[in-house]
Design a protein around this motif. Structure first.
Motif, short mmCIF file in Angstrom:
data_model
loop_
_atom_site.label_atom_id
_atom_site.label_comp_id
_atom_site.label_asym_id
_atom_site.label_seq_id
_atom_site.Cartn_x
_atom_site.Cartn_y
_atom_site.Cartn_z
N SER A 16 -7.52 2.17 -6.89
CA SER A 16 -6.12 2.41 -7.19
C SER A 16 -5.57 3.58 -6.37
CB SER A 16 -5.92 2.66 -8.69
OG SER A 16 -6.63 3.83 -9.08
N LEU A 19 -4.51 2.23 -2.79
CA LEU A 19 -3.22 1.54 -2.77
C LEU A 19 -2.06 2.53 -2.86
CD1 LEU A 19 -3.91 -1.56 -5.03
CD2 LEU A 19 -3.61 -1.49 -2.56
N LEU A 20 -2.23 3.53 -3.69
CA LEU A 20 -1.20 4.57 -3.82
C LEU A 20 -1.03 5.33 -2.51
CD1 LEU A 20 0.70 5.77 -5.93
CD2 LEU A 20 -1.08 7.41 -6.47
N THR A 21 -2.12 5.65 -1.85
CA THR A 21 -2.07 6.35 -0.56
C THR A 21 -1.40 5.49 0.50
OG1 THR A 21 -4.09 7.53 -1.14
CG2 THR A 21 -3.47 7.51 1.18
N LEU A 22 -1.75 4.22 0.55
CA LEU A 22 -1.11 3.31 1.51
C LEU A 22 0.39 3.18 1.24
CD1 LEU A 22 -3.77 0.47 1.84
CD2 LEU A 22 -3.18 2.23 3.52
N GLY A 23 0.77 3.11 -0.01
CA GLY A 23 2.19 3.03 -0.36
C GLY A 23 2.97 4.26 0.06
N TYR A 24 2.41 5.43 -0.21
CA TYR A 24 3.08 6.68 0.21
C TYR A 24 3.08 6.82 1.72
CZ TYR A 24 3.62 8.52 -4.50
OH TYR A 24 4.02 8.71 -5.79
N ALA A 26 3.28 4.31 3.88
CA ALA A 26 4.35 3.41 4.35
C ALA A 26 5.73 4.02 4.08
CB ALA A 26 4.23 2.05 3.68
N LEU A 27 5.89 4.63 2.93
CA LEU A 27 7.16 5.27 2.60
C LEU A 27 7.45 6.44 3.56
CD1 LEU A 27 9.53 5.34 0.59
CD2 LEU A 27 8.19 6.95 -0.77
#
Length: 143
Positions: A16, A19-24, A26-27
């Motif tokens: 988890s 996924l959070l690291t990848l999301g941030y 990308a942001l």
């Protein structure tokens, strides 16, 4: 001191953080690209403002000198203003175009130039092109 026992992990907690690291990530990338496009838009508007200022200054120097009551008088004509402004835009303007050039009072030159900005980095959050316009006014020095 006694060590506390570590509770067992659930199987659905694995990955988890990734996924959070990848999301941030990308942001953050989107934010950097949008900032780069916004900076480019700001600089394009400033270039167009500078071109309008230069064209108005050149147009204000295109006066006709006459003598009235023993005094020199500088008068601007609409054709002279347009010719001088067009020459400046053609020389320096790049993709910009002269929209209007005239003299409202025979002493001032008002010039409007237009151009289109295209983003250097295409993203989903930035439009493909933005119409820009700049207007500048300059007065003759001999009045």
């Amino acid at each position: 001191m006694r060590a506390r026992p570590v509770p067992p992990r659930d199987a659905d907690d694995e990955g988890s953080v990734l996924l959070l690291t990848l999301g941030y990530g990308a942001l953050a990338l989107v934010a950097v690209l949008v900032c780069a496009d916004a900076t480019s838009l700001y600089l394009a508007q400033k270039r167009l403002d500078s071109l309008a200022d230069a064209a108005a200054l050149a147009a204000a120097d295109g006066f006709e000198l006459s003598v009235e009551n023993g005094e020199p008088v500088a008068l601007l004509t609409a054709d002279g203003v347009r010719d001088q402004a067009q020459a400046m835009v053609d020389e320096v303007g790049g993709a910009a175009s002269l929209v209007s050039a005239g003299t409202p009072d025979g002493v001032s030159a008002r010039v409007t130039v237009a151009g289109t900005w295209h983003p250097p980095v295409l993203t989903l959050f930035v439009p493909d092109g933005v119409a820009l316009e700049a207007t500048a006014t300059s007065r003759t020095a001999l009045r």
